[in-house]
Design an enzyme around this catalytic site. Sequence first.
Site, PDB file in Angstrom:
ATOM      1  N   GLY A  59      28.109 -61.653 -34.888  1.00 27.61           N
ATOM      2  CA  GLY A  59      28.456 -62.064 -33.533  1.00 27.61           C
ATOM      3  C   GLY A  59      28.620 -60.875 -32.623  1.00 27.61           C
ATOM      4  O   GLY A  59      28.346 -59.726 -32.990  1.00 27.61           O
ATOM      5  N   HIS A  60      29.097 -61.156 -31.423  1.00 24.80           N
ATOM      6  CA  HIS A  60      29.260 -60.119 -30.400  1.00 24.80           C
ATOM      7  C   HIS A  60      30.711 -59.691 -30.242  1.00 24.80           C
ATOM      8  O   HIS A  60      31.064 -59.055 -29.254  1.00 24.80           O
ATOM      9  CB  HIS A  60      28.712 -60.612 -29.056  1.00 24.80           C
TER      10      HIS A  60
END
Length: 388
Positions: A235-236
Amino acid sequence: MILILIFTFFYHTSSFASNPSYNVKSFGAKSDGNSDSTKAFLSAWSAACATTQPASIYVPPGRYLLRNAFFNGKMCKNKAITIRIDGTLVAPSDYNAIGNSGTWLKFQRVTGVSISGGTLDGQGTTLWDCKNSGKSCPKGATSLAFYSSNNISIDSLSSLNSQMFHILIYSCHNANLNNLKISAPGNSPNTDGIHLQQSSGVTITNSRIGTGDDCVSIGPGNSNLWIENLSCGPGHGISIGSLGWDVQEAGVENVTVKMATFSGTQNGVRVKTWARPSNGFVKHVLFQHVVIVNAQNPIIIDQHYCPGDNNCPTEVSGVKISDVTYQDIQGTSATQVAVKFDCSKASPCQGIRLENVNLSYKNRAAQASCSNAGGTTAGIIQPSSCLY
C-alpha cells in the site's frame, strides 16, 4: 418454588421480547452466493428499525449476493442495532451492476449501529483490469460507507478486493474500528483501506491492511483521530491528504498514530497537499513507535502534489502544517532519502519535531531532504536532521 419458576419464565421472556433478533434468512435471503438477497437484508433492517429496543440482525454462515444496499437511518427509531455476520457478503461479479453508484453497502444518518464479524467480498478484479487497461470504466464502488452517522462500531470484519475504497467514514462522529483485515493486491487502483473525511472521534485499532493505495487516508475536516497497532503493506502507507484542493477547506488536527508497522509500502507516514491556494491546515499530529521495513518514503511531507502538472496554476500550497512530531521511528528505507520535508514556500512547515528517529538505507547512512521546514530534534537522529 412455583413463584420462582413463574418469575424466571417471565423475566427471560421479557428480556427476549425487548431484544429482538432478525435472521436475514427469515426474510428470504439465500446463502448460495447467486440469489439476490438485497431485499431480504433491507427488510431485516426495516424490522430492526421499527423497534426502539436494542435489536440485532443476524447473517448465518454462507455467501449472500447483494447489489447496492442503502440502510437509511432517517426514519429509523432504533439507536442500538447490531449486525452480526457469520457469513460472506458478495458483490456482483459484473462491475457495471454497482460500479456507477459509488457505494455498495451504504449507511446514512444512523446512530448506534455495530457491525461484528463476517467478510465483504467486493469482487473488484475485473474492474481493476479495466482501469489498468486504460479503457473507459466506471469509477467503482466503495464496499462499506457510513455517512452523517454517530456512535458506530465495526469489529472483526474482513474486506476483500473492494472495487474502490474498502471502508469510508464521512461526516461521522465517534466511530470505533477494531480488528479489521483489509486485503487487495498491491496493483489494485484506488483501493484505500479506510478513508476518513469530515469526521471526529474515530479510533482504528488492532488492524491489518494491505491494498493498492493508502492503508488509511485522512482527508479534509478530520479531528481527534486515534490509530494504534496497525500493520500496513502493501500500500501507500498512512496519508494525511490529499489536502488543499479547495481554497476554502476544513483542516486536520489532533491525529495520533502509534505502534504501526509498514512493510514494503510506497510511503510510511505521509502528509500530502495539492500545490494550490488554500486556507486549510494540519496541526497537532503525533507519529509514535513506528517500524518501517523498506518503504520508499518512510517519512514524507509533500506540499507540491500536482500529478501531470494539471490544475495547479501557482504550484504553491496554502495549507499550513505545524506541530507534527515523529517519535521513535525505526527501520529501513528502500531509497536513499529516508526523510523528506518538501514544504510550501508560501506556508513553511513549522514546529516539526524529530525524536529518536533511526532510519537506514541498505545498511548504510540514509539522507534527509528539507525545503521550507523548521523544527527541533532530540535523541538519536539518523539520517541527520536538515530542519532549520
